[in-house]
Design a protein around this motif. Structure first.
Motif, PDB file in Angstrom:
ATOM      1  N   ASP A  67     -12.426   5.718  29.955  1.00  0.00           N
ATOM      2  CA  ASP A  67     -13.327   5.039  29.028  1.00  0.00           C
ATOM      3  C   ASP A  67     -13.180   3.547  29.290  1.00  0.00           C
ATOM      4  O   ASP A  67     -12.423   3.139  30.178  1.00  0.00           O
ATOM      5  CB  ASP A  67     -13.000   5.396  27.578  1.00  0.00           C
ATOM      6  N   TRP A  68     -13.901   2.738  28.495  1.00  0.00           N
ATOM      7  CA  TRP A  68     -13.863   1.302  28.689  1.00  0.00           C
ATOM      8  C   TRP A  68     -13.361   0.606  27.435  1.00  0.00           C
ATOM      9  O   TRP A  68     -13.737   0.969  26.312  1.00  0.00           O
ATOM     10  CB  TRP A  68     -15.254   0.767  29.042  1.00  0.00           C
ATOM     11  N   ARG A 128     -19.721  10.100  31.287  1.00  0.00           N
ATOM     12  CA  ARG A 128     -19.976   8.925  30.459  1.00  0.00           C
ATOM     13  C   ARG A 128     -21.302   8.284  30.876  1.00  0.00           C
ATOM     14  O   ARG A 128     -21.666   8.290  32.060  1.00  0.00           O
ATOM     15  CB  ARG A 128     -18.863   7.879  30.620  1.00  0.00           C
ATOM     16  N   HIS A 147     -22.778   4.571  30.918  1.00  0.00           N
ATOM     17  CA  HIS A 147     -22.250   3.209  30.779  1.00  0.00           C
ATOM     18  C   HIS A 147     -23.014   2.280  31.704  1.00  0.00           C
ATOM     19  O   HIS A 147     -23.186   2.567  32.893  1.00  0.00           O
ATOM     20  CB  HIS A 147     -20.759   3.211  31.150  1.00  0.00           C
ATOM     21  N   GLN A 148     -23.506   1.186  31.143  1.00  0.00           N
ATOM     22  CA  GLN A 148     -24.214   0.163  31.916  1.00  0.00           C
ATOM     23  C   GLN A 148     -25.372   0.753  32.717  1.00  0.00           C
ATOM     24  O   GLN A 148     -25.600   0.402  33.875  1.00  0.00           O
ATOM     25  CB  GLN A 148     -23.250  -0.581  32.834  1.00  0.00           C
TER      26      GLN A 148
END
Length: 272
Positions: free
Chosen positions: A54-55, A16, A18-19
Motif C-alpha cells: 500500500d502507500w 490496487r 493508484h495514480q
C-alpha cells in the motif's frame, strides 16, 4: 462482461488502483507489477511470500515481506529498506495483507499459523504508527485476509476467510482498533481481498466461490461477478471497472511451483 487484461501470472494478489493505474503482486514470482493500457511493468522484486503493499500519505510504498518479520519501504527505483521490525509481535508466521489509513497508520495482519501445513490458529492485526511504534491491536481472527480502510478513514474492515465474515473496527487517532463488530456475515463463502466502493459498500473476492461480490454493511449481496477460476483480490477504478486476479487453484502444488494460470480480469460494474 469480463475481459482479459493480462495472463501468465502465477498467483496474483494485492490488487490496487493508484495514480490511474492497476497494481498487483505476483506472490510466487516475487514481482510487484504495474499495469497501464494492457502493458505490464515489474516495479520491484520482493523475497518472501506472501507480500502485499500500500502507500503512505507521503507517497512512499510499503510492503509486507512474508516470514521475514519486517515491513519494507520500496522506492520508485525499486530499492528496498526496512520500514519497521515486526519481530516479537507474533511467532514467525507469514505477514499477509496491509492497509494504510489517512493518518499514516499501517495495519498488517498475520494468519497465526503455517498455512496450509500447520493446524489452524487465531490470527491478529498489528499497527505501525507514523512514529515507528509497532504493536498488536486485534486478535482472535479466523484467517485474517484482505483488509481495507473506509473512504472516510474511520473504519478498518478485515476479511476473516475461515470465519465466513467481514469484521469491522473503528480506527482511533492513535491507531488503535475499537468497537469490533461483524460488518457482514457471508455464510458458505470465504472472503479474501476486498475494497470499498464510493457508496460505502464492499467488493470482496472469493477463491472457492470463483467470484467477486458487492455487499452492503449488514450482509445484503448487491452484485456478483463470476469467473472460471478462483478470485483472490479485487480493486475498483473511479470509472466503475472492477479488476480481479484469478488463478486455477485445483492443484495448489502446481500453482505454488510456478504454473502460470493466473489472470488479471476487468468487469464494468455499476452501483445501485
Amino acid at each position: 462482461m469480463v475481459e482479459l487484461v493480462l495472463e501468465g501470472i502465477v498467483l496474483g494478489e494485492s490488487v490496487r488502483w493508484h495514480q490511474g493505474r492497476v497494481w498487483f503482486s505476483d506472490w510466487v514470482a516475487g514481482e510487484l507489477i504495474q499495469v497501464e493500457g494492457g502493458s505490464a511493468r515489474v516495479v520491484a522484486r520482493v523475497d518472501g511470500m506472501p507480500f502485499c503493499f500500500d502507500w503512505l500519505p507521503d507517497g512512499r510504498m510499503v510492503s509486507t515481506n512474508g516470514t521475514h518479520q519486517r515491513l519494507l519501504a520500496i522506492a520508485p527505483d525499486g530499492e528496498q529498506t526496512t520500514h519497521a521490525d515486526l519481530a516479537g509481535v507474533v511467532a514467525p508466521h507469514a505477514w499477509n495483507d496491509i492497509a494504510v489509513d489517512p493518518r499514516g497508520h499501517v495495519f498488517v495482519n498475520n494468519i497465526g499459523y503455517d498455512f496450509p501445513a500447520g493446524p489452524p490458529a487465531p490470527g491478529l492485526i498489528a499497527v505501525i504508527t507514523p512514529g515507528g511504534a509497532v504493536r498488536r491491536v486485534a486478535g482472535d481472527l479466523l484467517f485474517p485476509n484482505g483488509m481495507a480502510v473506509s473512504p472516510d478513514g474511520g473504519t478498518l474492515v478485515v476479511a476473516e476467510s475461515h470465519g465466513e465474515r467481514l469484521t469491522a473496527f473503528d480506527i482511533t487517532a492513535e491507531g488503535n482498533l475499537t468497537d469490533r463488530r461483524v460488518w457482514a456475515e457471508l455464510p458458505g463463502d470465504a472472503p479474501d481481498g476486498l475494497c470499498f466502493d464510493p457508496e460505502g459498500a464492499i467488493w470482496y473476492a472469493s477463491v472457492p466461490g470463483r467470484h467477486c461480490r458487492r455487499v452492503r454493511e449488514g450482509g445484503e449481496i448487491l452484485q456478483t461477478v463470476t469467473f472460471e477460476d478462483g478470485a483472490f483480490d479485487c480493486a475498483l477504478s473511479p470509472d466503475g471497472t472492477l479488476y480481479a486476479v484469478t488463478a486455477d487453484f485445483s492443484d495448489p502444488n502446481a500453482m505454488f511451483s510456478g504454473a502460470r494460470t493466473g489472470r488479471l480480469l476487468a468487469a464494468t460494474v455499476k452501483p445501485d
